[in-house]
Design an enzyme around this catalytic site. Structure first.
Site, PDB file in Angstrom:
ATOM      1  N   HIS A 141       0.872  -1.177   0.000  1.00 65.05           N
ATOM      2  CA  HIS A 141       0.000   0.000   0.000  1.00 65.05           C
ATOM      3  C   HIS A 141       0.912   1.231   0.000  1.00 65.05           C
ATOM      4  CE1 HIS A 141      -2.811   2.942   1.748  1.00 65.05           C
ATOM      5  NE2 HIS A 141      -3.802   2.109   1.459  1.00 65.05           N
ATOM      6  N   ASP A 218       3.511  -4.144   7.799  1.00 66.71           N
ATOM      7  CA  ASP A 218       2.237  -3.435   7.682  1.00 66.71           C
ATOM      8  C   ASP A 218       1.135  -4.406   8.111  1.00 66.71           C
ATOM      9  OD1 ASP A 218      -0.152  -2.334   6.896  1.00 66.71           O
ATOM     10  OD2 ASP A 218       0.563  -1.661   4.935  1.00 66.71           O
ATOM     11  N   GLN A 221      -4.034  -4.909   7.243  1.00 68.95           N
ATOM     12  CA  GLN A 221      -5.012  -5.899   6.770  1.00 68.95           C
ATOM     13  C   GLN A 221      -4.872  -7.248   7.465  1.00 68.95           C
ATOM     14  OE1 GLN A 221      -7.512  -5.272   4.724  1.00 68.95           O
ATOM     15  NE2 GLN A 221      -6.900  -3.228   4.073  1.00 68.95           N
ATOM     16  N   LYS A 244     -10.119  -0.322  10.769  1.00 67.71           N
ATOM     17  CA  LYS A 244     -10.277  -1.536   9.947  1.00 67.71           C
ATOM     18  C   LYS A 244     -10.550  -2.756  10.818  1.00 67.71           C
ATOM     19  CE  LYS A 244      -7.052   0.102   6.380  1.00 67.71           C
ATOM     20  NZ  LYS A 244      -7.921   0.496   5.278  1.00 67.71           N
ATOM     21  N   CYS A 384      -4.874   2.391  -3.683  1.00 66.97           N
ATOM     22  CA  CYS A 384      -3.623   2.924  -3.108  1.00 66.97           C
ATOM     23  C   CYS A 384      -2.456   1.959  -3.285  1.00 66.97           C
ATOM     24  CB  CYS A 384      -3.767   3.289  -1.629  1.00 66.97           C
ATOM     25  SG  CYS A 384      -5.069   4.469  -1.294  1.00 66.97           S
TER      26      CYS A 384
END
Ligand code: PLP
Length: 428
Positions: A141, A218, A221, A244, A384
């Site tokens: 991302h 990251d 997600q 999220k 993104c």
């Protein structure tokens, strides 16, 4: 044990609403932002109604309660990912978490008296400059790409990256050469928000650590959808967003190993992060306060802690299994529609529940618009992750993403909706 999705949905009043021409909402955009259950909204409201104050500032009772609420939330979030409370820095978002690290590292590079690294300090060991390399991936991302690009531009370090395979996984064929003795940082996602691929971060970290590099993961997600334990993840730092994972907007988390945080200079400076301030110069508190300048977002932290409670009460392993079932059903349903191509792995092996796809002769925005008319909320565009789309030879995709409140019937509605779009645009 399978999830009681009907009971879960009852906690999310928004899922009962109708949209457009009276169609029931089918919310398949949790990868962008998840919906919030009543329990999270209630926790934020209760704190705001009874204790609202500036944490770490007032000597009055409300200030004390706000401080306790903030620190309680920190401990709750730490427990959610297997960390120590002192290793949890509250940020504005996942994006800010990555930027905080990248700017703190470049501040380490310029923190010495002559504008270079302060020799012999722990910060100097983390500084990057000409000759050093930062490794990212084409799956990232923009939030885990541009901060590192910019860090390279500020410091003279070189950006290198892993490519992707045609099925949207990381191409690790040059793992042992791309990560080398010049590598200082490896930044990699735990789960792609486009292809759903889950790179083997622990394996990458083994190689990176052998070369003396740190690994930044990251978790935007992954943390909402799978059990994540920082003690076994291989990462030295991890960032994610509350919104999220059923929590509020406006708050995110940066976790980093205690020694790493202790070595880093601050990024944003101001109130609540100082030890002693004189006109000639200032000293700073230890982490995590060093990285949390300004009045902290206490209500949001309380909401995030309630989201952790909610997710843990259901069980992260159970949530992951539910999403795996939905993903398998969607992959099969989409494979049966002529002209639909899934941009990403076609099995649920090391894969999460974000499914991006193209539809021959129908632009993703048109697919999205027809689905929207039917009440189905998906995301369209490059999500993104522009370089990944370029690399896979597509300009844009339509993305459906699943969460604990989605049903098999909603997956079927997606497949039917795609067929409707094809008919509408004469693509069948
Ligand atoms: N990383 C990934 C993989 C994402 O999917 C996102 C958001 O979509 C981010 C980072 C950035 O999250 P935020 O916009 O909440 O900062």
């Amino acid at each position: 044990m399978s999830l009681d999705v009907a009971a879960i949905r009852a906690d999310f009043p928004i899922l009962a609403r109708t949209v457009r021409s009276g169609n029931p909402l089918v919310y398949l955009d949790s990868g962008a932002t998840a919906q919030r259950p009543i329990q999270v909204l209630d926790a934020e409201r209760a704190y705001s109604l009874t204790s609202n104050a500036a944490a770490h500032r007032g000597t009055h009772l409300l200030g004390e309660e706000a401080t306790d609420a903030l620190e309680g939330a920190r401990a709750r979030v730490a427990a959610f990912i297997g960390a120590e409370p002192g290793e949890i820095v509250f940020t504005k978002s996942a994006t800010e978490g990555a930027n905080l690290l990248a700017y703190a590292i470049s501040n380490a590079a310029t923190g010495g008296p002559s504008g270079g690294p302060a020799a012999g300090t722990a910060a100097a060991a983390l500084a990057v400059g000409p000759g050093d390399e930062i490794v990212v991936t084409e799956l990232e991302h923009h939030a885990n790409l541009i901060p590192w690009q910019q860090l390279c531009q500020r410091t003279g370090a070189t950006l290198r990256w892993f490519g992707v395979t045609q099925d949207g996984r990381l191409d690790l064929s040059d793992l042992d050469t791309l990560i080398n003795d010049r590598t200082k940082i490896v930044a990699v996602t735990q789960q792609s928000n486009v292809t759903g691929a889950m790179p083997p971060v622990a394996r990458i970290a083994e190689v990176a650590h052998a070369r003396g590099a740190i690994v930044v993961a990251d978790g935007a997600q992954s943390v909402p959808h799978h059990p994540v334990d920082v003690r076994t993840s291989g990462a030295d730092a991890l960032f994610f967003s509350a919104h999220k994972m059923l929590g509020p907007t406006g708050i995110g988390v940066l976790w980093a190993r205690a020694d790493l945080l202790a070595a880093l200079p601050p990024f944003i400076t101001g109130g609540s992060m100082i030890e002693v301030v004189r006109m000639e110069g200032s000293t700073f508190l230890p982490p995590p306060e060093r990285f949390e300048a300004g009045v902290p977002p206490v209500a949001q932290a309380v909401g995030l802690a309630a989201a952790c409670d909610y997710l843990d009460a259901i069980g992260m392993a159970e949530i992951a299994e539910h999403e795996r079932m939905l993903t398998a059903r969607a992959l099969e349903a989409l494979s049966e529609i002529p002209g639909v191509r899934v941009v990403g792995p076609l099995t649920t092996q090391d894969r999460g529940g974000a499914i991006s796809f193209t539809v021959d002769q129908v632009h993703p925005h048109d697919v999205g618009q027809v689905l929207d008319e039917l009440g189905i909320a998906v995301r369209t565009g490059h999500h993104c992750v522009w370089p990944l789309h370029r690399s896979l030879g597509v300009q844009a995709t339509t993305r459906a993403s699943f969460y604990l409140y989605n049903t098999p019937g909603e997956v079927d509605a997606l497949a039917d909706g795609i067929r409707t779009a094809q008919k509408f645009f004469g693509a069948l």
